[in-house]
Design a protein around this motif. Structure first.
Motif, PDB file in Angstrom:
ATOM      1  N   ASP A  49      75.619  41.005  14.873  1.00 30.33           N
ATOM      2  CA  ASP A  49      74.291  41.598  14.706  1.00 30.33           C
ATOM      3  C   ASP A  49      74.052  41.798  13.212  1.00 30.33           C
ATOM      4  N   LEU A  50      72.870  41.414  12.761  1.00 26.73           N
ATOM      5  CA  LEU A  50      72.520  41.523  11.347  1.00 26.73           C
ATOM      6  C   LEU A  50      71.245  42.326  11.192  1.00 26.73           C
ATOM      7  N   LYS A  51      71.338  43.422  10.451  1.00 22.25           N
ATOM      8  CA  LYS A  51      70.166  44.218  10.093  1.00 22.25           C
ATOM      9  C   LYS A  51      69.987  44.118   8.589  1.00 22.25           C
ATOM     10  N   LEU A  52      68.776  43.799   8.177  1.00 22.49           N
ATOM     11  CA  LEU A  52      68.511  43.512   6.775  1.00 22.49           C
ATOM     12  C   LEU A  52      67.234  44.208   6.343  1.00 22.49           C
ATOM     13  N   ASP A  53      67.276  44.855   5.178  1.00 19.60           N
ATOM     14  CA  ASP A  53      66.060  45.466   4.649  1.00 19.60           C
ATOM     15  C   ASP A  53      65.930  45.165   3.165  1.00 19.60           C
ATOM     16  N   PHE A  54      64.687  45.042   2.723  1.00 18.85           N
ATOM     17  CA  PHE A  54      64.366  44.889   1.303  1.00 18.85           C
ATOM     18  C   PHE A  54      63.294  45.899   0.945  1.00 18.85           C
ATOM     19  N   GLY A  56      63.245  48.982   1.275  1.00 16.60           N
ATOM     20  CA  GLY A  56      63.078  50.019   2.293  1.00 16.60           C
ATOM     21  C   GLY A  56      62.363  49.550   3.540  1.00 16.60           C
ATOM     22  N   GLN A  57      61.974  48.264   3.598  1.00 15.22           N
ATOM     23  CA  GLN A  57      61.280  47.717   4.764  1.00 15.22           C
ATOM     24  C   GLN A  57      62.203  46.766   5.518  1.00 15.22           C
ATOM     25  N   GLU A  58      62.239  46.915   6.841  1.00 13.92           N
ATOM     26  CA  GLU A  58      63.094  46.029   7.635  1.00 13.92           C
ATOM     27  C   GLU A  58      62.628  44.578   7.500  1.00 13.92           C
ATOM     28  N   ARG A  59      63.539  43.733   7.136  1.00 14.83           N
ATOM     29  CA  ARG A  59      63.239  42.303   6.963  1.00 14.83           C
ATOM     30  C   ARG A  59      63.720  41.492   8.143  1.00 14.83           C
ATOM     31  N   LEU A  60      64.821  41.903   8.753  1.00 17.12           N
ATOM     32  CA  LEU A  60      65.387  41.137   9.870  1.00 17.12           C
ATOM     33  C   LEU A  60      66.290  42.033  10.700  1.00 17.12           C
ATOM     34  N   ASN A  61      66.213  41.873  12.009  1.00  9.40           N
ATOM     35  CA  ASN A  61      67.076  42.599  12.937  1.00  9.40           C
ATOM     36  C   ASN A  61      67.343  41.660  14.104  1.00  9.40           C
ATOM     37  N   ALA A  62      68.501  41.024  14.089  1.00 10.71           N
ATOM     38  CA  ALA A  62      68.749  39.969  15.072  1.00 10.71           C
ATOM     39  C   ALA A  62      70.235  39.808  15.339  1.00 10.71           C
ATOM     40  N   TYR A 107      68.388  29.150   8.152  1.00 10.69           N
ATOM     41  CA  TYR A 107      69.570  28.704   7.416  1.00 10.69           C
ATOM     42  C   TYR A 107      70.146  29.714   6.435  1.00 10.69           C
ATOM     43  N   THR A 108      69.303  30.544   5.813  1.00 14.21           N
ATOM     44  CA  THR A 108      69.766  31.357   4.689  1.00 14.21           C
ATOM     45  C   THR A 108      70.768  32.428   5.081  1.00 14.21           C
ATOM     46  N   TRP A 109      70.472  33.209   6.112  1.00 13.22           N
ATOM     47  CA  TRP A 109      71.334  34.349   6.435  1.00 13.22           C
ATOM     48  C   TRP A 109      72.669  33.873   6.996  1.00 13.22           C
ATOM     49  N   GLY A 110      72.642  32.789   7.734  1.00 15.07           N
ATOM     50  CA  GLY A 110      73.898  32.205   8.179  1.00 15.07           C
ATOM     51  C   GLY A 110      74.709  31.676   7.016  1.00 15.07           C
ATOM     52  N   TYR A 111      74.022  31.075   6.038  1.00 14.31           N
ATOM     53  CA  TYR A 111      74.718  30.553   4.860  1.00 14.31           C
ATOM     54  C   TYR A 111      75.365  31.682   4.068  1.00 14.31           C
ATOM     55  N   PHE A 112      74.636  32.776   3.890  1.00 14.08           N
ATOM     56  CA  PHE A 112      75.216  33.919   3.182  1.00 14.08           C
ATOM     57  C   PHE A 112      76.441  34.467   3.914  1.00 14.08           C
ATOM     58  N   HIS A 226      69.613  45.727   1.396  1.00 16.41           N
ATOM     59  CA  HIS A 226      70.889  45.984   2.063  1.00 16.41           C
ATOM     60  C   HIS A 226      70.953  45.210   3.376  1.00 16.41           C
ATOM     61  N   ALA A 227      72.181  44.929   3.805  1.00 15.48           N
ATOM     62  CA  ALA A 227      72.376  44.343   5.128  1.00 15.48           C
ATOM     63  C   ALA A 227      73.672  44.876   5.721  1.00 15.48           C
ATOM     64  N   SER A 228      73.694  44.982   7.039  1.00 18.71           N
ATOM     65  CA  SER A 228      74.918  45.374   7.726  1.00 18.71           C
ATOM     66  C   SER A 228      75.208  44.359   8.821  1.00 18.71           C
ATOM     67  N   LEU A 229      76.484  44.013   8.968  1.00 18.43           N
ATOM     68  CA  LEU A 229      76.934  43.119  10.027  1.00 18.43           C
ATOM     69  C   LEU A 229      77.809  43.923  10.969  1.00 18.43           C
ATOM     70  N   THR A 230      77.441  43.944  12.238  1.00 22.78           N
ATOM     71  CA  THR A 230      78.190  44.704  13.235  1.00 22.78           C
ATOM     72  C   THR A 230      78.460  43.822  14.451  1.00 22.78           C
ATOM     73  N   ASN A 231      79.371  44.313  15.303  1.00 24.25           N
ATOM     74  CA  ASN A 231      79.722  43.600  16.544  1.00 24.25           C
ATOM     75  C   ASN A 231      80.120  42.148  16.267  1.00 24.25           C
ATOM     76  N   ILE A 232      80.928  41.964  15.222  1.00 19.29           N
ATOM     77  CA  ILE A 232      81.347  40.624  14.830  1.00 19.29           C
ATOM     78  C   ILE A 232      82.474  40.147  15.742  1.00 19.29           C
ATOM     79  N   LYS A 233      82.319  38.947  16.267  1.00 19.36           N
ATOM     80  CA  LYS A 233      83.377  38.387  17.124  1.00 19.36           C
ATOM     81  C   LYS A 233      83.270  36.864  17.166  1.00 19.36           C
ATOM     82  N   PHE A 234      84.411  36.237  17.378  1.00 20.41           N
ATOM     83  CA  PHE A 234      84.424  34.801  17.596  1.00 20.41           C
ATOM     84  C   PHE A 234      84.175  34.538  19.082  1.00 20.41           C
ATOM     85  N   VAL A 235      83.351  33.552  19.356  1.00 24.86           N
ATOM     86  CA  VAL A 235      82.937  33.284  20.736  1.00 24.86           C
ATOM     87  C   VAL A 235      83.009  31.786  21.018  1.00 24.86           C
ATOM     88  N   THR A 236      82.930  31.455  22.298  1.00 24.58           N
ATOM     89  CA  THR A 236      82.760  30.068  22.711  1.00 24.58           C
ATOM     90  C   THR A 236      81.333  29.919  23.241  1.00 24.58           C
TER      91      THR A 236
END
Length: 251
Positions: A49-54, A56-62, A107-112, A226-236
């Motif tokens: 899960d990625l939450k991103l703000d620039f 002070g405004q939420e830019r992405l929550n996915a 592409y960008t957030w995955g690349y980062f 800022h961004a936070s990455l949570t619930n990180i796991k490897f999956v099939t």
């Protein structure tokens, strides 16, 4: 005595050769080893899960689901919108009306998030970089550019800082030329700082990103996001994971 002397010379040459191999290890090799790239690429896909703000405004929550070879990915937004990419094709929900940034988001957030594992991708060019910042002694620093025709924005560049003690990437300054205006991008470079590394199945992954302005010779300037990455796991995944709905638009 001659045999003993010859043996000592041979051992000395072997020792020098071993030391030379250590010295010859490149910036990318050291960083990829520290980030456990071989373990990462042995996995099929990663999800987080990625939450991103620039500003002070939420830019992405996915929730992002990405193949570790970066060929396919899915962004499932908390508001129900979806973006799917398959190599250079992007599919997205018709409910996304402001679609100017669809390819950028695809592409960008995955690349980062994959950045430490993509340093030796096809089309990458590495050059020495003279770091003149006050804390330069803490980092190994090199500059990354790309061969013409690489990805959507081959004019992008990165100045990459690896912590000398851990060889983990701590900072990467960059420009975004997705709009095609390199001069404008170079007038306003940014940086992403990778913090709070946590191991996921033996792979260190930064769970916090901080975005900054950046200036050559000075380094980080103003904090912008800022961004936070949570619930990180490897999956099939299955054949249906990256299957676009027939109603989806393409970009």
């Amino acid at each position: 005595m001659k045999k003993i002397a010859s043996t000592l010379v041979l051992l000395s040459l072997v020792f020098v050769g071993c030391k030379s191999n250590e010295i010859a290890e490149t910036f990318t090799q050291k960083v990829e080893k520290a980030h456990q790239k071989e373990v990462f690429t042995s996995k099929q896909a990663v999800q987080f899960d990625l939450k991103l703000d620039f500003g002070g405004q939420e830019r992405l929550n996915a929730q992002l689901t990405l193949l570790t070879n970066s060929s396919q990915g899915l962004l499932a937004f908390k508001n129900g919108d979806t973006i799917i990419f398959n190599k250079d094709k992007v599919f997205y929900s018709p409910t996304i009306t402001k679609d100017e940034s669809v390819r950028f988001d695809a592409y960008t957030w995955g690349y980062f998030s994959f950045f430490p594992f993509k340093l030796s991708d096809q089309g990458t060019i590495w050059n020495a970089y003279e770091n003149k910042e006050k804390d330069a002694a803490n980092y190994d620093t090199e500059k990354l550019t790309f061969k013409s025709g690489t990805g959507d924005a081959p004019d992008d560049w990165y100045v990459v800082y690896a912590d000398k003690k851990t060889n983990l990437i701590e900072k990467a300054a960059y420009i975004v030329t997705f709009s095609g205006d390199k001069a404008k991008a170079e007038a306003n470079p940014h940086a992403i700082q990778y913090l709070d590394y946590k191991e996921v199945d033996g792979v260190p992954i930064a769970t916090k990103w901080v975005f900054w302005g950046w200036k050559e010779g000075t380094g980080l300037t103003d904090e912008i996001g800022h961004a936070s990455l949570t619930n990180i796991k490897f999956v099939t995944v299955t054949d249906d994971t990256f299957k676009a709905n027939p109603s989806f638009k393409t970009k």
